[in-house]
Each structure stands twice: as C-alpha cells, then as structure tokens.
Design a protein around this motif. Structure first.
Motif, PDB file in Angstrom:
ATOM      1  N   ARG A   1      21.893   0.661  -4.339  1.00 27.71           N
ATOM      2  CA  ARG A   1      23.070   0.895  -5.196  1.00 27.71           C
ATOM      3  C   ARG A   1      23.224  -0.228  -6.226  1.00 27.71           C
ATOM      4  O   ARG A   1      23.513   0.013  -7.397  1.00 27.71           O
ATOM      5  N   ALA A   2      22.996  -1.466  -5.785  1.00 29.63           N
ATOM      6  CA  ALA A   2      23.134  -2.609  -6.686  1.00 29.63           C
ATOM      7  C   ALA A   2      22.060  -2.611  -7.763  1.00 29.63           C
ATOM      8  O   ALA A   2      22.317  -2.986  -8.912  1.00 29.63           O
ATOM      9  N   MET A   3      20.853  -2.185  -7.411  1.00 24.18           N
ATOM     10  CA  MET A   3      19.736  -2.214  -8.356  1.00 24.18           C
ATOM     11  C   MET A   3      19.749  -1.024  -9.308  1.00 24.18           C
ATOM     12  O   MET A   3      19.251  -1.117 -10.430  1.00 24.18           O
ATOM     13  N   SER A   4      20.300   0.112  -8.854  1.00 23.16           N
ATOM     14  CA  SER A   4      20.209   1.334  -9.659  1.00 23.16           C
ATOM     15  C   SER A   4      21.542   1.812 -10.209  1.00 23.16           C
ATOM     16  O   SER A   4      21.584   2.565 -11.186  1.00 23.16           O
ATOM     17  N   GLY A   5      22.665   1.387  -9.574  1.00 23.15           N
ATOM     18  CA  GLY A   5      23.965   1.877  -9.989  1.00 23.15           C
ATOM     19  C   GLY A   5      24.245   3.298  -9.546  1.00 23.15           C
ATOM     20  O   GLY A   5      25.247   3.901  -9.947  1.00 23.15           O
ATOM     21  N   LEU A   6      23.379   3.858  -8.673  1.00 24.11           N
ATOM     22  CA  LEU A   6      23.553   5.227  -8.220  1.00 24.11           C
ATOM     23  C   LEU A   6      24.608   5.313  -7.126  1.00 24.11           C
ATOM     24  O   LEU A   6      24.799   4.370  -6.343  1.00 24.11           O
ATOM     25  N   GLU A   7      25.297   6.445  -7.041  1.00 26.30           N
ATOM     26  CA  GLU A   7      26.202   6.727  -5.926  1.00 26.30           C
ATOM     27  C   GLU A   7      25.387   7.382  -4.819  1.00 26.30           C
ATOM     28  O   GLU A   7      24.680   8.369  -5.052  1.00 26.30           O
ATOM     29  N   LEU A   8      25.429   6.814  -3.623  1.00 26.04           N
ATOM     30  CA  LEU A   8      24.600   7.291  -2.519  1.00 26.04           C
ATOM     31  C   LEU A   8      25.463   7.885  -1.427  1.00 26.04           C
ATOM     32  O   LEU A   8      26.602   7.461  -1.198  1.00 26.04           O
ATOM     33  N   GLU A   9      24.910   8.864  -0.736  1.00 25.52           N
ATOM     34  CA  GLU A   9      25.616   9.457   0.399  1.00 25.52           C
ATOM     35  C   GLU A   9      25.575   8.495   1.585  1.00 25.52           C
ATOM     36  O   GLU A   9      24.669   7.668   1.706  1.00 25.52           O
TER      37      GLU A   9
ATOM     38  N   ALA B   1      12.453   4.359  -4.654  1.00 26.11           N
ATOM     39  CA  ALA B   1      13.552   4.011  -3.757  1.00 26.11           C
ATOM     40  C   ALA B   1      13.935   5.179  -2.860  1.00 26.11           C
ATOM     41  O   ALA B   1      14.082   5.028  -1.640  1.00 26.11           O
ATOM     42  N   VAL B   2      14.070   6.358  -3.453  1.00 22.62           N
ATOM     43  CA  VAL B   2      14.506   7.523  -2.676  1.00 22.62           C
ATOM     44  C   VAL B   2      13.417   7.981  -1.716  1.00 22.62           C
ATOM     45  O   VAL B   2      13.705   8.455  -0.618  1.00 22.62           O
ATOM     46  N   SER B   3      12.149   7.831  -2.097  1.00 26.35           N
ATOM     47  CA  SER B   3      11.063   8.330  -1.246  1.00 26.35           C
ATOM     48  C   SER B   3      10.794   7.441  -0.044  1.00 26.35           C
ATOM     49  O   SER B   3      10.505   7.950   1.041  1.00 26.35           O
ATOM     50  N   CYS B   4      10.898   6.127  -0.199  1.00 26.46           N
ATOM     51  CA  CYS B   4      10.513   5.263   0.926  1.00 26.46           C
ATOM     52  C   CYS B   4      11.703   4.626   1.641  1.00 26.46           C
ATOM     53  O   CYS B   4      11.510   3.879   2.603  1.00 26.46           O
ATOM     54  N   LEU B   5      12.929   4.917   1.184  1.00 23.09           N
ATOM     55  CA  LEU B   5      14.117   4.374   1.840  1.00 23.09           C
ATOM     56  C   LEU B   5      15.033   5.519   2.265  1.00 23.09           C
ATOM     57  O   LEU B   5      15.047   6.571   1.636  1.00 23.09           O
ATOM     58  N   PRO B   6      15.820   5.319   3.335  1.00 22.86           N
ATOM     59  CA  PRO B   6      16.701   6.387   3.840  1.00 22.86           C
ATOM     60  C   PRO B   6      17.979   6.500   3.026  1.00 22.86           C
ATOM     61  O   PRO B   6      19.086   6.268   3.514  1.00 22.86           O
ATOM     62  N   VAL B   7      17.820   6.855   1.748  1.00 25.13           N
ATOM     63  CA  VAL B   7      18.975   7.019   0.867  1.00 25.13           C
ATOM     64  C   VAL B   7      18.884   8.380   0.203  1.00 25.13           C
ATOM     65  O   VAL B   7      17.801   8.938   0.032  1.00 25.13           O
ATOM     66  N   LYS B   8      20.039   8.901  -0.168  1.00 25.92           N
ATOM     67  CA  LYS B   8      20.112  10.172  -0.866  1.00 25.92           C
ATOM     68  C   LYS B   8      21.143  10.071  -1.974  1.00 25.92           C
ATOM     69  O   LYS B   8      22.275   9.645  -1.740  1.00 25.92           O
TER      70      LYS B   8
ATOM     71  N   LEU C   1       0.826  -1.209   0.000  1.00 23.81           N
ATOM     72  CA  LEU C   1       0.000   0.000   0.000  1.00 23.81           C
ATOM     73  C   LEU C   1       0.860   1.260   0.000  1.00 23.81           C
ATOM     74  O   LEU C   1       0.490   2.277  -0.586  1.00 23.81           O
ATOM     75  N   VAL C   2       2.004   1.190   0.670  1.00 26.03           N
ATOM     76  CA  VAL C   2       2.940   2.321   0.650  1.00 26.03           C
ATOM     77  C   VAL C   2       3.410   2.581  -0.783  1.00 26.03           C
ATOM     78  O   VAL C   2       3.419   3.728  -1.253  1.00 26.03           O
ATOM     79  N   ILE C   3       3.787   1.522  -1.496  1.00 24.69           N
ATOM     80  CA  ILE C   3       4.251   1.672  -2.879  1.00 24.69           C
ATOM     81  C   ILE C   3       3.140   2.220  -3.765  1.00 24.69           C
ATOM     82  O   ILE C   3       3.374   3.121  -4.601  1.00 24.69           O
ATOM     83  N   ILE C   4       1.927   1.719  -3.585  1.00 25.61           N
ATOM     84  CA  ILE C   4       0.787   2.224  -4.365  1.00 25.61           C
ATOM     85  C   ILE C   4       0.563   3.707  -4.069  1.00 25.61           C
ATOM     86  O   ILE C   4       0.310   4.516  -4.975  1.00 25.61           O
TER      87      ILE C   4
END
Length: 342
Positions: free
Chosen positions: A171-179, A94-101, A10-13
């Motif tokens: 990081r593994a799923m997106s290849g993004l560099e995260l803080e 990913a960025v909205s519901c997880l503590p990543v930047k 429901l959070v994802i929806i």
C-alpha cells in the motif's frame, strides 16, 4: 538468508517471464503451456530453503497463491487479469507473489478505522506474540492441549502480522487500496462465516475462482443444491491438500492426512450448516453470542484433534523458537557493533 534472497530473485525473474509471455500470447492453452516451467519451479522453490519461516512464507505465497493466480492468469481470469490491459509490471509483481488483492471501491478496510487505532491493534498483537515466545519456556510443565492452544494463538497472530505487514508495504509503495487479509475470525457466528468471510481471505479469494466456481459449473447438471455441496467439498479438499504440501515443505515429513481430515470435517459440517440454514430460512436463529462460542469451540476442538498435532510431529515450533533466539542474538550483536562504532 542468501538462499532466501536468491530464491526470491528467481521468483521475480520467473514472474517477469510470465508478464512478457502474457503480452505476446493470448489467453488459453498456449499461454498455459508456456507457464508450465514457472509452475514447476514455484512448487520446488521451498525445497531450496532451510529456515522454517522462509519455507513457510515461500510455500504459502509462491507455491500456493502465486501458482493459482498464474493458472487463472493463463486463462485470462483472476486478480492478475484486467478487462482492458495487463497490470503495470510493479503492480503485477506485487499482486502475483504477495497475498494482496486490489480493492476497487473507495471503502476503507482498517481494523480500527484510523491509522492510529490500526497501529495500536497490531502493536498489541506483536506484544502478545513476543510474550508467547517467553511462555514457551514452560512447555514441559504444561498439558499437551494447552501447548497446542498456544500454537493456535501463535499461528493466528503470526499470520495476521505477516499479512498485514505485507499489505502495508504494498500500500505504501503503490498507493493502492487493498482488501483485508483477516476480518476478526474470533467473531465468526458460523463455519460459513469463519471460512468464507473472516479467516485468511487471501486464500478464500483465490480458491473461489480456481475451485469453487468451476466446480459449480462442472456439477451444474445435478442442480444448484448438489453442485454447491460438491463445490464446497472440493474447495476444502484442495485447501487440505495445499496445507499438507506446506507442512511437507516445513517439516520434511510425509503426510499422515490428519490435516486433510480437518478440512474434510469442516467441509462436511459447512455443507450441513448451509443446508440447515436454507431449510430454516431465517425462522429460527441462535443468539449471536451462542453462535460465536459454538463456532470458536468447534474450530478449536477440531484443530486440537486434527490440525495442530502436525506442529509437534514436525518439530516446527521448536525450530521456529530457535530461529527467534538466533535473530535476537544477531540483533544484539549488531547493536553492540553499532554502539562501539558511534
């Protein structure tokens, strides 16, 4: 587990709904109003869960961080906003519901400098966490302050492992560099260094644009010095309120406001520290080792006095240990089933 999966579906929806709204409605009050049902759901979703780890993770990730990010997003600001276009949906989720930047510069932020050293670092932390669950069997023979100190270490290890695992997955799923989420807080040389640059940087990164910077603008008529003081205090107050809310979700108890006082004490002491630094202006400075000992000591003493007792009041760690035991028994049962099949 079924409740946890259902709640997060429901959070994802809900986040997909905000994504569609953002593509159709410009920044401002109209978008904010359309987000209100999501804000309300995110605040009540931990109440549908009973597992203490699921409640804690959902309350922190969704009720706090995701709500604050969406609030900024409704105004066209924050980590979900972009100067050119809305983020792609998977990255937005990913960025909205997880503590990543997302980190935009090429600088690397691993604990060791190499993946092998980082793996070793987190393996040691995980081993220490497992060892601590064994030590808890002797809680009744330990002084209360010693038990609370173990809780403090447990919180740090668990938080860093959860946040690091989350960042690694993204990081593994997106290849993004995260803080980074933590920056060796035990090496902090001041309260400002501890809270602003080392401890739980996901929270620092979201409190700065939602509370600190607006308060600076609101109190700007009082001058830069007073506006900063009030902004720092307001930031600690909001952090205290959100921690009280999380402990309400986890323990089911009405707050006794000791946790709030912990953050108020740290807010006041941080503002005094900043004022003293400005007055001294680099002319005098404590040795680094002394500063680290004083900072760590102050955090621990105030934590033992005001913050950590809430875990006893809500039987939070006892419930967590029961869940560890249940998970261990379940894993052993699954292993036995797999062994019998093959």
């Amino acid at each position: 587990m079924v409740s946890f999966i259902s709640a997060w579906c429901l959070v994802i929806i809900s986040l997909c709904y905000t994504y569609v709204v953002a593509r159709l409605v410009p920044n401002g009050m109209r978008r904010m109003i359309l987000f209100i049902p999501v804000f309300l759901y995110f605040f009540i979703v931990p109440l549908s869960l009973s597992n203490i780890h699921a409640v804690g993770i959902t309350a922190f990730f969704i009720s706090w961080l995701a709500n604050f990010k969406l609030f900024l997003f409704a105004l066209g600001r924050g980590p979900l906003a972009s100067d050119t276009k809305i983020l792609p949906l998977p990255i937005f989720l990913a960025v909205s519901c997880l503590p990543v930047k997302i980190h935009l510069s090429p600088k690397s932020y691993s604990h060791g400098g190499s993946s092998r050293e980082g793996l070793l670092y987190y393996t040691i932390m995980a081993s220490l966490l497992v060892l601590m669950t064994k030590v808890y069997k002797y809680n009744s023979k330990l002084p209360n302050k010693a038990v609370l100190t173990l809780y403090a270490i447990h919180i740090y290890l668990l938080l860093e492992l959860i946040l690091a695992a989350t960042a690694t997955m993204v990081r593994a799923m997106s290849g993004l560099e995260l803080e980074p989420q933590f920056n060796k807080p035990y090496l902090a040389t001041s309260l400002q260094d501890f809270w602003g640059r080392r401890w739980n940087l996901a929270v620092t990164g979201i409190l700065r644009p939602t509370v600190y910077e607006p308060m600076i603008q609101l109190f700007s008529v009082l001058g830069p010095n007073w506006s900063r003081v009030l902004a720092v205090l307001a930031t600690f107050v909001v952090s205290g309120l959100m921690h009280e809310l999380i402990f309400f979700y986890m323990g089911g108890l009405m707050p006794d406001w000791k946790v709030m006082w912990f953050f108020l004490v740290h807010g006041l002491c941080t503002t005094v520290e900043i004022a003293v630094k400005k007055k001294v202006n680099g002319r005098w400075r404590l040795p680094t080792g002394v500063s680290r000992v004083l900072t760590f000591g102050f955090v621990m003493v105030t934590g033992l006095w005001l913050f950590l007792p809430v875990f006893n009041r809500g039987n939070i760690f006892e419930r967590a240990l029961e869940e560890y035991a249940y998970a261990g028994a379940l894993a052993a049962e699954l292993k036995s089933i797999i062994t019998s099949l093959f």
